[in-house]
Design a protein around this motif. Structure first.
Motif, short mmCIF file in Angstrom:
data_model
loop_
_atom_site.label_atom_id
_atom_site.label_comp_id
_atom_site.label_asym_id
_atom_site.label_seq_id
_atom_site.Cartn_x
_atom_site.Cartn_y
_atom_site.Cartn_z
N GLY A 177 -4.44 -7.67 -0.99
CA GLY A 177 -5.25 -6.89 -0.66
C GLY A 177 -5.49 -6.53 0.37
N THR A 178 -5.82 -5.26 1.22
CA THR A 178 -6.32 -4.50 2.49
C THR A 178 -7.90 -4.38 2.15
OG1 THR A 178 -3.77 -4.78 3.38
CG2 THR A 178 -6.28 -4.13 4.65
N ASP A 179 -8.39 -4.11 1.61
CA ASP A 179 -9.66 -2.99 1.61
C ASP A 179 -10.30 -4.40 1.10
OD1 ASP A 179 -12.28 -2.46 0.94
OD2 ASP A 179 -10.58 -0.38 0.35
N PRO A 180 -11.34 -5.04 1.42
CA PRO A 180 -12.13 -5.76 0.79
C PRO A 180 -13.06 -5.42 -0.32
CG PRO A 180 -12.79 -5.25 3.59
CD PRO A 180 -11.64 -4.47 2.86
N ASP A 181 -13.76 -4.34 -0.38
CA ASP A 181 -13.96 -3.89 -1.70
C ASP A 181 -13.67 -3.13 -2.36
OD1 ASP A 181 -16.70 -3.62 0.68
OD2 ASP A 181 -16.46 -1.40 0.98
N LEU A 241 3.19 -5.90 0.63
CA LEU A 241 4.22 -6.18 -0.63
C LEU A 241 4.41 -7.24 -0.74
CD1 LEU A 241 4.55 -5.10 -3.61
CD2 LEU A 241 6.81 -3.65 -2.42
N ARG A 242 5.72 -7.58 1.17
CA ARG A 242 6.93 -8.17 0.92
C ARG A 242 5.35 -10.40 1.32
NH1 ARG A 242 11.39 -7.92 2.77
NH2 ARG A 242 10.71 -5.73 3.30
N ALA A 243 4.83 -9.71 1.89
CA ALA A 243 4.45 -11.95 2.10
C ALA A 243 3.72 -12.18 0.53
CB ALA A 243 3.33 -11.32 2.96
N ALA A 244 3.10 -10.86 -0.10
CA ALA A 244 2.36 -10.92 -1.49
C ALA A 244 3.74 -11.45 -2.19
CB ALA A 244 1.86 -10.03 -1.85
N LEU A 256 1.69 -8.71 -11.15
CA LEU A 256 1.30 -7.19 -11.68
C LEU A 256 1.72 -6.29 -9.86
CD1 LEU A 256 0.23 -9.18 -13.54
CD2 LEU A 256 -2.09 -7.84 -13.67
N VAL A 257 1.64 -5.32 -10.34
CA VAL A 257 2.32 -4.62 -9.12
C VAL A 257 2.42 -3.42 -9.17
CG1 VAL A 257 3.82 -6.20 -8.34
CG2 VAL A 257 4.77 -4.87 -9.24
N PRO A 258 2.09 -2.49 -8.41
CA PRO A 258 1.49 -0.74 -8.26
C PRO A 258 3.10 -0.02 -8.44
CG PRO A 258 0.82 -1.49 -6.27
CD PRO A 258 1.86 -3.14 -6.78
N ARG A 259 2.53 -0.05 -9.97
CA ARG A 259 4.11 0.64 -10.46
C ARG A 259 4.68 1.81 -9.52
NH1 ARG A 259 5.48 2.17 -15.07
NH2 ARG A 259 3.33 1.60 -16.27
N ALA A 260 4.22 2.83 -8.47
CA ALA A 260 4.80 3.62 -7.31
C ALA A 260 5.82 3.02 -6.29
CB ALA A 260 3.68 4.31 -7.00
N ARG A 261 5.93 1.24 -7.06
CA ARG A 261 6.15 0.30 -5.67
C ARG A 261 6.67 -1.09 -6.98
NH1 ARG A 261 2.56 -1.85 -0.26
NH2 ARG A 261 4.53 -2.17 0.01
N TYR A 262 6.98 0.51 -7.54
CA TYR A 262 7.76 -1.53 -8.40
C TYR A 262 8.36 -1.96 -7.95
CZ TYR A 262 8.98 -3.60 -12.87
OH TYR A 262 9.69 -4.36 -13.95
N ASP A 263 10.00 -0.94 -8.33
CA ASP A 263 11.04 -1.35 -7.43
C ASP A 263 11.19 -2.31 -6.01
OD1 ASP A 263 11.91 0.02 -9.52
OD2 ASP A 263 12.57 1.46 -8.73
N ALA A 271 9.36 -4.06 -5.11
CA ALA A 271 8.49 -5.64 -5.29
C ALA A 271 9.34 -6.26 -6.53
CB ALA A 271 6.83 -5.15 -6.06
N VAL A 272 10.84 -6.11 -6.98
CA VAL A 272 10.95 -6.74 -7.91
C VAL A 272 12.51 -6.63 -6.53
CG1 VAL A 272 12.58 -6.34 -9.32
CG2 VAL A 272 10.58 -5.32 -9.30
N ALA A 273 12.49 -6.25 -6.00
CA ALA A 273 13.88 -6.23 -4.75
C ALA A 273 13.16 -7.88 -4.17
CB ALA A 273 14.10 -5.41 -4.39
N ILE A 274 11.93 -7.30 -3.53
CA ILE A 274 11.61 -8.63 -2.62
C ILE A 274 11.17 -9.68 -3.39
CG2 ILE A 274 9.54 -9.71 -1.28
CD1 ILE A 274 9.20 -6.21 -0.30
N THR A 275 10.93 -10.08 -4.77
CA THR A 275 10.54 -10.95 -5.80
C THR A 275 11.95 -11.49 -5.81
OG1 THR A 275 8.20 -9.71 -6.43
CG2 THR A 275 9.33 -11.87 -7.59
N ALA A 276 13.06 -10.72 -6.30
CA ALA A 276 14.13 -11.37 -6.81
C ALA A 276 15.03 -12.14 -5.14
CB ALA A 276 15.13 -10.23 -7.24
N ARG A 277 14.66 -10.99 -4.40
CA ARG A 277 15.60 -11.99 -3.27
C ARG A 277 14.73 -13.22 -2.71
NH1 ARG A 277 15.66 -7.37 -0.64
NH2 ARG A 277 13.26 -8.28 0.27
N THR A 278 13.90 -13.22 -3.14
CA THR A 278 12.83 -14.18 -2.57
C THR A 278 13.33 -15.63 -3.62
OG1 THR A 278 11.28 -13.51 -1.49
CG2 THR A 278 10.65 -16.06 -2.64
N MET A 279 13.07 -15.39 -4.98
CA MET A 279 13.36 -16.52 -5.84
C MET A 279 14.85 -16.64 -5.82
SD MET A 279 11.45 -15.55 -9.53
CE MET A 279 11.50 -16.95 -10.10
N ALA A 280 15.73 -15.95 -5.41
CA ALA A 280 17.18 -16.36 -5.85
C ALA A 280 17.57 -16.90 -4.83
CB ALA A 280 18.07 -15.62 -5.38
#
Length: 490
Positions: free
Chosen positions: A428-432, A276-279, A302-309, A311-320
């Motif tokens: 993602g990690t799972d190739p299928d 998630l951090r790299a993506a 687009l991020v999984p709802r369970a990891r939304y918060d 993802a928001v924190a990582i993305t905000a930190r990078t853009m800032a």
């Protein structure tokens, strides 16, 4: 001997092999970095366009250009070499006029597209222009058949301002290699880049007069006239979807071939097993490159709802951490927007996001340390539904909308919930699972886990309202060809 590409009193038009002034005088060009006038460019009128189209028509009909691959290969390589010999001047023009970050000029903003011309020169020498089909017996008549590929004719190329060299050459290279003649009409925001190409073609190549014509103009109606002209056989347009529809309508009366590379609202899909951090950091960084002025940039995260918060924190930190800067600084990735008009457009979308209840978590305004020029802060927006205007329309600025989804099938649904289908990314990690999402998303190009799809030998284009046809690669080259079948008694 090197040519002086500095605009001075105004860049010329190239019509029928001659560098000439515009009959409309000159128009001013403006620095997106400072907002001040840079200089002047030739202002073509309908009279100049008529002369350019007439020259292209004559050159196609009366010279050996369309039937001489060796001449075409030589002329294209000469143009490439002339541009390489003038890279320093071209680089400064591109930074000044387009606001392109200096670091990007070493890649897709200049160096890459120039060198890519050699690929099209090679292709014109190696392409199978004639192919024999097996003997057949239609209606009992034993028949030998041959497929021939021939140039379409006169190409009208209408190009935007965001990646002027890349887009100009992605049309000019294959069109010329296929044997067509070209009238290039660039955006009025970046006339110098196109005019420099015209100067070099006229002074450093054996390309016959009329094969390449460059018509700069402040009048947007010139492009519409080019699309409608019955002497033009094909129109290749890159720009907004709304303008592409108008080009398509203009071309309809003469039923000419149309190639359209239009808008995008591409989705960056992060699966729940991804890093998630790299993506999210990659999504945040990429949308800021060249101030978000790229049709293929992914502007919906687009991020999984369970990891939304998270993802928001990582993305905000990078853009800032990404600040708009002077494009002449080698460390800048986010320069200015092209014009005051474009900045007002982006700011209008930010106002819409606020009115719709969106949360602007980072940015959302003009950088305080950049009072001059047309800068906007990298901006992250959350809390909007997928149906909102800001989540659906192309903004063309450093603006990222983050959206939650529920499961892989829902990620595909949200990604496809758009009139566009130009580009995108899947992490993602799972190739299928990755393959299932890749297969489900209806878009012309996809990056998986950071893979790079941009290359001269790879076709680029979109699904749905992102366009018609492809640029680059053999597929892009063949867009500029007609197919003829010849049958003989066997």
């Amino acid at each position: 001997m090197a040519s002086d590409l500095r605009p001075g009193g105004g860049t010329p038009l190239l019509i029928d092999g001659k560098l000439v002034p515009g009959s409309g005088g000159v128009f001013a060009t403006t620095s997106p970095t400072t907002g001040e006038r840079l200089g002047w460019a030739a202002d073509a009128t309908a009279t100049d366009l008529d002369a350019a189209v007439a020259a292209a028509r004559t050159a196609f009909d009366e010279t050996s250009w369309s039937t001489d691959p060796a001449l075409r290969a030589r002329g294209i390589r000469q143009l490439r070499d002339a541009m390489l010999d003038h890279l320093d001047q071209l680089r400064e023009i591109t930074i000044a006029e387009a606001g392109a970050p200096r670091t990007l000029t070493a890649g897709p903003q200049l160096d890459g597209p120039v060198r890519d011309l050699g690929w099209f020169a090679d292709l014109t020498e190696t392409y199978s222009w004639r192919t024999d089909l097996p003997i057949a017996e239609p209606l009992g008549m034993r028949t030998a058949r041959q497929l021939r590929r021939e140039a379409v004719g006169v190409v009208g190329a209408i190009t935007p301002w965001n990646f002027p060299h890349q887009i100009n050459l992605a049309k000019l290279g294959p069109a010329l290699a296929a044997g067509n003649t070209v009238v290039l009409k660039p955006a009025p925001d970046t006339p110098w880049c196109a005019a420099a190409l015209g100067i070099l073609a006229a002074e450093h190549t054996d390309i016959p007069p009329g094969v390449v014509n460059v018509v700069t103009s402040s009048d947007h109606a010139i492009g519409a006239r080019l699309a409608a002209d019955p002497r033009v056989d094909l129109v290749s347009f890159t720009g907004s979807t709304d303008t592409g529809k108008a080009v398509m309508a203009s071309a309809a009366d003469t039923v000419k071939k149309v190639l359209l590379e239009l808008g995008g609202k591409s989705a960056f899909v992060v699966l729940d097993d991804a890093d998630l951090r790299a993506a999210c950091a990659m999504a945040a960084f990429s949308v800021c490159v060249h101030a978000g002025q790229g049709c293929a940039l992914s502007t919906r995260l687009l991020v999984p709802r369970a990891r939304y918060d998270e993802a928001v924190a990582i993305t905000a930190r990078t853009m800032a951490g990404i600040r708009p800067g002077d494009p002449d600084d080698p460390g800048t990735v986010c320069g200015p927007l092209i014009s005051a008009r474009q900045r007002e457009r982006v700011e209008g979308y930010l106002d819409q996001a606020r009115r719709a209840g969106g949360q602007i978590l980072v940015g959302g305004g003009r950088p305080a340390d950049r009072p001059d020029g047309w800068f906007v802060e990298p901006t992250l927006i959350a809390g909007l539904p997928t149906t909102s205007v800001v989540a659906r329309e192309e903004i063309f600025g450093p603006v990222l909308v983050i959206l939650p989804y529920d499961g892989d099938a829902d990620a595909i649904r949200v990604a496809n919930d758009s009139p566009y289908g130009l580009s995108g990314a899947v992490w993602g990690t799972d190739p299928d699972r990755v393959e299932a999402v890749v297969a489900g998303i209806r878009t012309g190009t996809l990056s998986v886990n950071g893979g790079t799809w941009y290359s001269v030998d790879a076709p680029f284009g979109g699904y749905k309202q992102s366009g018609i046809g492809r640029e680059m690669g053999v597929a892009g080259f063949e867009e500029y060809l007609e197919t003829k079948l010849v049958a003989y008694p066997a």
